[in-house]
Design a protein around this motif. Sequence first.
Motif, PDB file in Angstrom:
ATOM      1  N   ALA A  66     -23.239 -25.208  50.634  1.00 56.13           N
ATOM      2  CA  ALA A  66     -23.131 -26.733  50.150  1.00 56.13           C
ATOM      3  C   ALA A  66     -21.829 -27.197  49.927  1.00 56.13           C
ATOM      4  CB  ALA A  66     -24.248 -26.707  48.939  1.00 56.13           C
ATOM      5  N   GLY A  67     -20.746 -26.435  50.444  1.00 59.18           N
ATOM      6  CA  GLY A  67     -19.412 -26.844  50.236  1.00 59.18           C
ATOM      7  C   GLY A  67     -18.782 -26.799  49.000  1.00 59.18           C
ATOM      8  N   LEU A  68     -19.452 -25.937  47.962  1.00 61.92           N
ATOM      9  CA  LEU A  68     -18.908 -25.818  46.678  1.00 61.92           C
ATOM     10  C   LEU A  68     -18.091 -24.572  46.556  1.00 61.92           C
ATOM     11  CD1 LEU A  68     -22.309 -25.999  44.818  1.00 61.92           C
ATOM     12  CD2 LEU A  68     -20.664 -27.654  44.708  1.00 61.92           C
ATOM     13  N   HIS A  69     -17.184 -24.963  45.863  1.00 62.80           N
ATOM     14  CA  HIS A  69     -15.933 -24.024  45.305  1.00 62.80           C
ATOM     15  C   HIS A  69     -16.151 -23.516  43.942  1.00 62.80           C
ATOM     16  CE1 HIS A  69     -11.813 -22.257  45.885  1.00 62.80           C
ATOM     17  NE2 HIS A  69     -11.486 -22.635  44.666  1.00 62.80           N
ATOM     18  N   VAL A  70     -16.495 -22.420  44.024  1.00 60.64           N
ATOM     19  CA  VAL A  70     -16.875 -21.816  42.719  1.00 60.64           C
ATOM     20  C   VAL A  70     -16.104 -20.823  42.075  1.00 60.64           C
ATOM     21  CG1 VAL A  70     -19.482 -22.228  43.396  1.00 60.64           C
ATOM     22  CG2 VAL A  70     -18.420 -19.931  43.748  1.00 60.64           C
ATOM     23  N   THR A  71     -16.142 -20.650  40.753  1.00 60.13           N
ATOM     24  CA  THR A  71     -15.609 -19.473  39.942  1.00 60.13           C
ATOM     25  C   THR A  71     -16.810 -18.732  39.505  1.00 60.13           C
ATOM     26  OG1 THR A  71     -13.621 -20.565  39.313  1.00 60.13           O
ATOM     27  CG2 THR A  71     -14.284 -19.018  37.882  1.00 60.13           C
ATOM     28  N   VAL A  72     -16.883 -17.354  39.384  1.00 58.12           N
ATOM     29  CA  VAL A  72     -17.829 -16.572  38.670  1.00 58.12           C
ATOM     30  C   VAL A  72     -16.881 -15.812  37.634  1.00 58.12           C
ATOM     31  CG1 VAL A  72     -19.337 -16.308  40.260  1.00 58.12           C
ATOM     32  CG2 VAL A  72     -17.542 -14.711  40.390  1.00 58.12           C
ATOM     33  N   PHE A  73     -17.203 -16.040  36.457  1.00 55.42           N
ATOM     34  CA  PHE A  73     -16.342 -15.411  35.243  1.00 55.42           C
ATOM     35  C   PHE A  73     -17.032 -14.597  34.434  1.00 55.42           C
ATOM     36  CE2 PHE A  73     -17.862 -19.314  33.742  1.00 55.42           C
ATOM     37  CZ  PHE A  73     -17.906 -19.276  32.424  1.00 55.42           C
ATOM     38  N   GLN A  74     -16.421 -13.677  34.035  1.00 54.65           N
ATOM     39  CA  GLN A  74     -17.169 -12.852  32.844  1.00 54.65           C
ATOM     40  C   GLN A  74     -16.278 -12.909  31.681  1.00 54.65           C
ATOM     41  OE1 GLN A  74     -17.235  -8.682  34.379  1.00 54.65           O
ATOM     42  NE2 GLN A  74     -17.568  -7.737  32.338  1.00 54.65           N
ATOM     43  N   GLU A  75     -16.521 -13.184  30.708  1.00 51.13           N
ATOM     44  CA  GLU A  75     -15.826 -13.283  29.266  1.00 51.13           C
ATOM     45  C   GLU A  75     -15.605 -11.913  28.751  1.00 51.13           C
ATOM     46  OE1 GLU A  75     -14.413 -15.723  28.463  1.00 51.13           O
ATOM     47  OE2 GLU A  75     -15.952 -17.293  28.916  1.00 51.13           O
ATOM     48  N   LEU A  76     -14.310 -11.503  28.387  1.00 47.12           N
ATOM     49  CA  LEU A  76     -13.977 -10.196  28.083  1.00 47.12           C
ATOM     50  C   LEU A  76     -13.818 -10.177  26.580  1.00 47.12           C
ATOM     51  CD1 LEU A  76     -11.294  -9.514  30.857  1.00 47.12           C
ATOM     52  CD2 LEU A  76     -13.807  -8.780  30.780  1.00 47.12           C
ATOM     53  N   ARG A  77     -13.693 -11.358  25.982  1.00 47.95           N
ATOM     54  CA  ARG A  77     -13.595 -11.429  24.378  1.00 47.95           C
ATOM     55  C   ARG A  77     -14.817 -12.332  23.873  1.00 47.95           C
ATOM     56  NH1 ARG A  77      -8.701 -10.524  21.254  1.00 47.95           N
ATOM     57  NH2 ARG A  77      -7.171  -9.329  22.680  1.00 47.95           N
ATOM     58  N   THR A  78     -15.113 -12.131  22.622  1.00 51.68           N
ATOM     59  CA  THR A  78     -15.800 -12.986  22.085  1.00 51.68           C
ATOM     60  C   THR A  78     -15.449 -14.567  21.635  1.00 51.68           C
ATOM     61  OG1 THR A  78     -15.528 -12.336  19.865  1.00 51.68           O
ATOM     62  CG2 THR A  78     -17.369 -11.197  20.790  1.00 51.68           C
ATOM     63  N   PRO A  79     -16.009 -15.478  21.620  1.00 50.65           N
ATOM     64  CA  PRO A  79     -15.430 -16.708  21.153  1.00 50.65           C
ATOM     65  C   PRO A  79     -14.741 -16.645  19.873  1.00 50.65           C
ATOM     66  CG  PRO A  79     -17.480 -17.156  21.946  1.00 50.65           C
ATOM     67  CD  PRO A  79     -17.640 -15.677  21.757  1.00 50.65           C
ATOM     68  N   GLU A  80     -15.137 -15.659  18.847  1.00 56.57           N
ATOM     69  CA  GLU A  80     -14.334 -15.611  17.640  1.00 56.57           C
ATOM     70  C   GLU A  80     -13.224 -14.828  17.776  1.00 56.57           C
ATOM     71  OE1 GLU A  80     -18.616 -16.072  17.308  1.00 56.57           O
ATOM     72  OE2 GLU A  80     -17.892 -14.401  18.243  1.00 56.57           O
ATOM     73  N   GLY A  81     -13.249 -13.947  18.795  1.00 50.86           N
ATOM     74  CA  GLY A  81     -12.005 -13.143  18.956  1.00 50.86           C
ATOM     75  C   GLY A  81     -11.064 -13.857  19.907  1.00 50.86           C
ATOM     76  N   ARG A  82     -11.325 -14.656  20.674  1.00 50.49           N
ATOM     77  CA  ARG A  82     -10.411 -15.591  21.238  1.00 50.49           C
ATOM     78  C   ARG A  82      -9.976 -16.706  20.520  1.00 50.49           C
ATOM     79  NH1 ARG A  82     -13.171 -17.770  26.254  1.00 50.49           N
ATOM     80  NH2 ARG A  82     -12.943 -15.446  26.701  1.00 50.49           N
ATOM     81  N   ALA A  83     -10.705 -17.260  19.413  1.00 50.43           N
ATOM     82  CA  ALA A  83     -10.206 -18.360  18.730  1.00 50.43           C
ATOM     83  C   ALA A  83      -8.912 -17.594  17.879  1.00 50.43           C
ATOM     84  CB  ALA A  83     -11.309 -18.790  17.649  1.00 50.43           C
ATOM     85  N   THR A  84      -8.829 -16.489  17.746  1.00 45.51           N
ATOM     86  CA  THR A  84      -7.800 -16.030  16.887  1.00 45.51           C
ATOM     87  C   THR A  84      -6.374 -15.953  17.613  1.00 45.51           C
ATOM     88  OG1 THR A  84      -7.936 -13.847  17.286  1.00 45.51           O
ATOM     89  CG2 THR A  84      -9.101 -14.641  15.424  1.00 45.51           C
ATOM     90  N   LEU A  85      -6.536 -16.192  18.771  1.00 44.73           N
ATOM     91  CA  LEU A  85      -5.126 -16.124  19.861  1.00 44.73           C
ATOM     92  C   LEU A  85      -4.340 -17.395  19.865  1.00 44.73           C
ATOM     93  CD1 LEU A  85      -6.882 -14.262  22.676  1.00 44.73           C
ATOM     94  CD2 LEU A  85      -5.592 -13.161  20.942  1.00 44.73           C
ATOM     95  N   ASP A  86      -3.129 -17.222  20.109  1.00 44.41           N
ATOM     96  CA  ASP A  86      -2.325 -18.294  20.168  1.00 44.41           C
ATOM     97  C   ASP A  86      -2.913 -19.329  21.259  1.00 44.41           C
ATOM     98  OD1 ASP A  86      -0.903 -17.910  18.093  1.00 44.41           O
ATOM     99  OD2 ASP A  86       1.032 -16.970  19.288  1.00 44.41           O
ATOM    100  N   GLY A  87      -2.789 -20.639  21.300  1.00 41.01           N
ATOM    101  CA  GLY A  87      -3.117 -21.646  22.501  1.00 41.01           C
ATOM    102  C   GLY A  87      -4.783 -21.768  22.548  1.00 41.01           C
ATOM    103  N   PHE A  88      -5.456 -21.058  21.663  1.00 41.05           N
ATOM    104  CA  PHE A  88      -6.871 -21.207  21.818  1.00 41.05           C
ATOM    105  C   PHE A  88      -7.551 -21.931  20.604  1.00 41.05           C
ATOM    106  CE2 PHE A  88      -6.106 -17.785  24.653  1.00 41.05           C
ATOM    107  CZ  PHE A  88      -6.885 -18.085  25.571  1.00 41.05           C
ATOM    108  N   GLY A  89      -8.576 -22.853  20.607  1.00 43.21           N
ATOM    109  CA  GLY A  89      -9.067 -23.427  19.390  1.00 43.21           C
ATOM    110  C   GLY A  89      -9.889 -24.542  20.008  1.00 43.21           C
ATOM    111  N   THR A  90     -10.155 -25.557  19.245  1.00 48.98           N
ATOM    112  CA  THR A  90     -10.761 -26.763  19.589  1.00 48.98           C
ATOM    113  C   THR A  90     -10.054 -27.971  19.354  1.00 48.98           C
ATOM    114  OG1 THR A  90     -11.812 -27.139  17.681  1.00 48.98           O
ATOM    115  CG2 THR A  90     -13.264 -25.544  19.022  1.00 48.98           C
ATOM    116  N   GLY A  91     -10.541 -28.844  19.898  1.00 55.64           N
ATOM    117  CA  GLY A  91      -9.610 -30.245  19.841  1.00 55.64           C
ATOM    118  C   GLY A  91      -9.969 -30.852  18.412  1.00 55.64           C
ATOM    119  N   SER A  92     -10.872 -30.477  17.870  1.00 56.35           N
ATOM    120  CA  SER A  92     -11.257 -31.063  16.502  1.00 56.35           C
ATOM    121  C   SER A  92     -10.456 -30.365  15.249  1.00 56.35           C
ATOM    122  CB  SER A  92     -12.644 -31.036  16.104  1.00 56.35           C
ATOM    123  OG  SER A  92     -13.160 -29.922  16.248  1.00 56.35           O
TER     124      SER A  92
END
Length: 154
Positions: A128-154
Amino acid sequence: MTAPKDDRPPTVRQLRLVVEADDYEAAVVFFRDVLGLPEQAAYSGDDDARVVILEAGRATLELANPAQKRMIDEVEVGRQVAPRLRVAFEVDDSRAVTERLVAAGATEVAPPTVTPWHSLNARLDAPAGLHVTVFQELRTPEGRATLDGFGTGS
């Protein structure tokens, strides 16, 4: 710029991406049977009009500025390849899903690659002409939130 805070409930109930597939049958087999998106509903009409609605888990809308899009392409593929729209599917095992999708006719653009945002991402050109990514998260959202450059816009 951050969104204003309010207590209103969300007004959007579902994100549905509608894709015209020239080879409808091949696209259904690929996304429903091989990738494993469960069929929610299917409809047909006059003149062989057909549609199938496939569940894809939780939906999000990822908005990226041009610099971020270029950076993601560079990290995941090593060059600029993605069109303006790319569909990403979170899976439990990027390597196994990539192998399955390639065996079913997808073209591997880049093999599973560990990204700076701690996921294992592969790129494919799918039916169907789709360019796709399949991704596997290697960290939990909580673990990722502690890293530099990660967070939310709020």
